[in-house]
Write an enzyme that holds these catalytic residues in place. Sequence first.
Site, PDB file in Angstrom:
ATOM      1  N   LYS A  43      44.660  27.346  43.658  1.00 32.77           N
ATOM      2  CA  LYS A  43      43.832  26.224  43.718  1.00 32.77           C
ATOM      3  C   LYS A  43      43.733  25.829  42.011  1.00 32.77           C
ATOM      4  O   LYS A  43      43.118  24.980  41.593  1.00 32.77           O
ATOM      5  CB  LYS A  43      42.380  26.275  44.144  1.00 32.77           C
ATOM      6  CG  LYS A  43      41.387  27.174  43.601  1.00 32.77           C
ATOM      7  CD  LYS A  43      40.021  26.816  44.372  1.00 32.77           C
ATOM      8  CE  LYS A  43      38.779  27.482  43.793  1.00 32.77           C
ATOM      9  NZ  LYS A  43      38.917  28.992  43.460  1.00 32.77           N
TER      10      LYS A  43
ATOM     11  N   ASP B  21      40.926  38.504  49.083  1.00 34.13           N
ATOM     12  CA  ASP B  21      41.313  39.912  49.322  1.00 34.13           C
ATOM     13  C   ASP B  21      42.647  39.999  48.713  1.00 34.13           C
ATOM     14  O   ASP B  21      43.334  39.197  48.577  1.00 34.13           O
ATOM     15  CB  ASP B  21      41.504  39.862  50.725  1.00 34.13           C
ATOM     16  CG  ASP B  21      40.013  39.741  51.820  1.00 34.13           C
ATOM     17  OD1 ASP B  21      38.886  39.907  50.817  1.00 34.13           O
ATOM     18  OD2 ASP B  21      39.944  39.824  52.849  1.00 34.13           O
TER      19      ASP B  21
ATOM     20  N   LYS C 250      36.343  37.366  46.553  1.00 34.75           N
ATOM     21  CA  LYS C 250      36.499  36.291  47.728  1.00 34.75           C
ATOM     22  C   LYS C 250      36.644  34.794  46.970  1.00 34.75           C
ATOM     23  O   LYS C 250      36.012  34.388  46.252  1.00 34.75           O
ATOM     24  CB  LYS C 250      35.323  36.426  48.379  1.00 34.75           C
ATOM     25  CG  LYS C 250      35.408  35.456  49.714  1.00 34.75           C
ATOM     26  CD  LYS C 250      34.174  35.581  50.649  1.00 34.75           C
ATOM     27  CE  LYS C 250      33.934  34.596  51.511  1.00 34.75           C
ATOM     28  NZ  LYS C 250      33.571  33.287  51.001  1.00 34.75           N
TER      29      LYS C 250
ATOM     30  N   LYS D 107      34.435  34.099  40.596  1.00 31.26           N
ATOM     31  CA  LYS D 107      35.209  34.913  39.773  1.00 31.26           C
ATOM     32  C   LYS D 107      35.859  34.214  38.562  1.00 31.26           C
ATOM     33  O   LYS D 107      36.106  34.656  37.573  1.00 31.26           O
ATOM     34  CB  LYS D 107      36.206  35.895  40.527  1.00 31.26           C
ATOM     35  CG  LYS D 107      37.393  34.988  41.162  1.00 31.26           C
ATOM     36  CD  LYS D 107      38.075  35.732  42.137  1.00 31.26           C
ATOM     37  CE  LYS D 107      39.044  34.985  42.742  1.00 31.26           C
ATOM     38  NZ  LYS D 107      38.719  33.682  43.315  1.00 31.26           N
TER      39      LYS D 107
END
Lengths: 439, 753
Positions: B40, B127, B9, B14
């Site tokens: 981003k 996702d 998410k 991550k």
Amino acid sequence: MCNHQPVSCNTVQPDGLTGAILALEGIEDAAVILHGPTGCRGHHCSLSERAFPRDIPDERLNFFEPFYFGQPRIPATGLDGDDFVFGAAEKLRKALATVAARGPALIAVINTPGAALIGEDLRRIAFDSGIAVPVAGIDMPALSRSMAEGYEQAIAAVLDTLDLNPACRRRPKTVTLLGLSIAHHHWAGSIEEIRRLLALSRIEVVCAPGAGSPVGAWKRIPEAACHVAVHAEYGEQLAWRLAERFGGTAVVPRCGAPFGFTATEEWLREVAEAAGADPAPALAAVKAVRRRVACVLSRITTLTGAPKGLTCSIQADASTALPLVRFLYEYLGILPVSVEIPDEAQANSHWAARLGLALTRMGCADAWQTPWQNARADFLLADGCRAVQGPIFGIPADCCIELVLPMSGCVDLTPKALLGAEGTALLVEKIVNAVSGML
Amino acid sequence: MKRIAVYGKGGIGKSTLSANISAALGLVGQRVLQVGCDPKQDSTRLLLGGRTMATALDYLRRTPPVGRRLDAVLHTGFAGVSCVEAGGPEPGVGCAGRGILSTFELLDQLGIEQLDHDFVLYDVLGDVVCGGFAVPLRNEYAQVVFIVTSGEFMSLYAANNILRGIRNYEGQGPRVGGILFNERGLENEAGRVERFAGAVKLPVVGRFPRSEYFSEAERLGKTVVEAFPESELAERFRRLAWLVAHDPSRFSACPLPAGELERVVHGICRERHAEVEAGAGSTGSGTQRDIASREHQPVTTGESIPGSPLPPHPAGVSLPIPPPRRYSSKGVRTQSVLFGCAFNGATHTVMQIRNGVTLVHGPRSCAYLSSQGVLSTARRMRDQYGNRWDAGGIPEVRCSHMDEHTVIFGGNSGLEEAVRRVASGRDDPLFVVTTCASGIIGDDARLVLKNASTGNGAPPMVLIPADGDITGDYMQGVLDAMRLVAEEWIDPGIEPEADAVNIVAEKNLAANTEENFEAVRSLLKSMGLRVNCRFIRRCTTNEIAGFNRGSLNLLAVDDAFGRVVRDFLENRHGATFASSPFPVGFQATSEWIEELARHFHKTNEAEEIIERHRAVYEASVAALRPALEGKRILIAVRNHCIDWVLETALDLGMVILKAGILESAWDDTFHSRYEGRVPFVFPYAREQRDEDMRAFDPDLTLINYPWRNMPEGFRFDHIPVCPDVGFLAGIASAGRWLRLMKLPAREGWRRDV
């Protein structure tokens, strides 16, 4: 290794994108912007230019002309790979400004399939662009659905955009004609013929949305006492929608579109009854044309009896095919050997059911959905794509009669109709001239 | 090379985890590439000392294909880790998923595969919301997928969705490496993650507690591994890196059905709850029991990790920068407005293969528009030149009928069904061409065809991944289709034959293409030569397979497109080309025939042909010259080769006032054997035309098409953009010039416009 089929045929049908574009191009003083790649517009522009000639390009095939690229209609924003990632609001804003400078009464923006996926906010972009012209937007055209669905979707979008006054007083003996598109061959002549016949019965046509009427005429739609579907697949839902929104009566004549004398007469009776008018003067005009045609037929059929005994293939929407089958079978004695509906989705409609029943009663149930290219008929009545391929399958070019999206390249300078009494006369004329060698 | 994808998410950490894994691998000498797939664009920031780098998508936007270099998007960070950021659109606009697809395509084109990385880490946003975000899941990319989650419900919800996405791409076997638990310090957080892991039958292979080291390292613009190598946290990353490097076990994706997730996470589900409860409080015990039942041995960061250290990798090797491999159209090369779309060009090209069937993967409108282009041209050929239809009829086009539902929910199954339907009972090749709709949603047409072509009796299937105009303009689609068909079929083992030529790069949408082909074939026949293959027009795959039988290749048109096709066939297939294209005009045709004669030792035949036509040409010039000699002409055309016009005009004694060559969509070079003899202007501006007409007052102006408000009272004639070939092309035009000069300059109808 190769397993060649003897002859292949193009069977791809247009979908709702084409239906939407041509519906909006059918507004005389509107402009359509295609928000998408240039590849989506070229053929549509050619279709529009041929069907409803209005503008000439600054310079044909000048690909450097922004948005128009050397064609006079349907400018495109020219989305490319980067635009699909980053969005193309700026391109659309510039296109809106360029098109608005030409002074249309309405601008319609249609997302192509790709643009629809990236979710461009058409209304917001149009609002931000600050142009004074009303802008209708179609976010997701009816992909892979019928052309008729796309047409309905587009007409509905314009109705939603234009600020029509539902409180407007309805005028008796006035009608809107729905479901005619510039995609229909000889649409302008057909409108004039229907207008002429209705006028004889003192019925006024206030607007034919998508078939040449300017935005000003659209604003008179709430005045109409009746909303009449000419081609049911295209106009039936709209007729009900207008009746619900503005009042008046939705009329969907049971005969289908007014192809052939009998259907034209039935159509006129039904519309006149709904509009509270006397059909007799219009019917008298039909009768006059009947006499003229019959006089010619009685002379030229003396030797061989033809065209009686010839065969035909029809590929058309069911509400078109039904009256055509009846006319050819009952009036001229031409046997249907193939009758196809272009969109599988419409095969279960009540129109299709009635068409199937009519064929069964004629003893021609085998004709239902038999591929035209296998039927080897004497005549083919179909869209331009099919008609232009007729000669490959042994049907002479003269015997291939175009009903929608003509491709033959013929230019019509004198008005011609396919609907109504004069339209029927033209149909008979085409048929007998095509087989003149047999007469 | 091992490829690993890290999903999770947005904001779950991550990127931080990926960067630390990359850093840990880099520190033990592994050559690592980290690809950030998040708009981003901060995946690699911690590897680059806190700097942000130019993104691949920005670079793609502003750099033409020929100038693209891998080193512009590839940067080296801590421990030698190579870093790429995909980038993406502003929030709320465009399609970030498509951006990831474009980035992967760019990296492929620039040859990133040729760099000798030991590991590639894909750090992927959130996702699997659309096909674009699923690209790293595809088989040719990530072999192992790790899912980062915290104990927050939305994070677990996203993890479950990711598993659903993975399941759609599990054709080649299990690929989930496990869960990376990035703690948020919530109450009962571990229990929630463990219950989830147990329910989806995955191990928690890494657990990272909340730590000030993270925020402090971030402040320094570094990974924890770099900034605090002695910390326990850094050790956890090194252990995880060890696991990653030693081929972790892979598990099937078993996402929870809708509605069950909440019950499992909150411990409500009775059946699963009971299983999880038994192991509550000890790390991963519930998970371990599930996995043990599948004979896998899960690993958590809490366990000690045995084994040898990672093998070192030779350091100090500089990254090679492979050249771009693409053959680009003029429009793509110059990044100008795209005229038409690659899908259409590709479709029109493969439709020329007589024994094939074309399947359009997209909405019906795309198939319709493409087939109408071919049909319209055929109709024009019939009307203008009397050409009969091709004996095989109109090429067959089928469609996968993508609709609104398909474009939202994915088109792979629709394509699969369409392929099955079309291929059933067919031996002939199937060409699948993709549209922008399928390109944007990221359908994996390659996988669909791969699966479909493995069955017995399946016909040859070739994918042309045009993706609408995402890959370029109409001509790019033509080029790509030609390239893919050539590479699929041309048999390199076939030897050239002495009397055979190939025809290359005919314009499939020009109405006079067949007329020109017949004219050329007639000349060839006069010399005892035969056409082996038309590449690609009205041919079969057998003819393409035997392409190399043609000992000489004849280019139809020497424009930007023709030259790229020639370059490709020369470079990739060793083809030999005549120096000139299909000849237009007397001298060009004579020279072309002489070259063929030299190649095929047909000098006598060539002389006879040329002399025969010279007599006709000279007689025609003699007949026209008295009327046209001294007439003054102005030329303003977009043709970039007009020698045939100039030759005729000069032989007739006409005066060429100016030859203005306008910018063309099809070509960007200009050459003439009359340079120095004719006043050329190249490039010539459209705006100049009116002024020149008034200033020169020519007897005749030669143009392609009239333009709005062109000066009145001047005679003009149309020069075809695609002229007829042969000795007498110019003479035919001159005959018309003579007639025009006898007619009023302005027809009566023009006064009524």
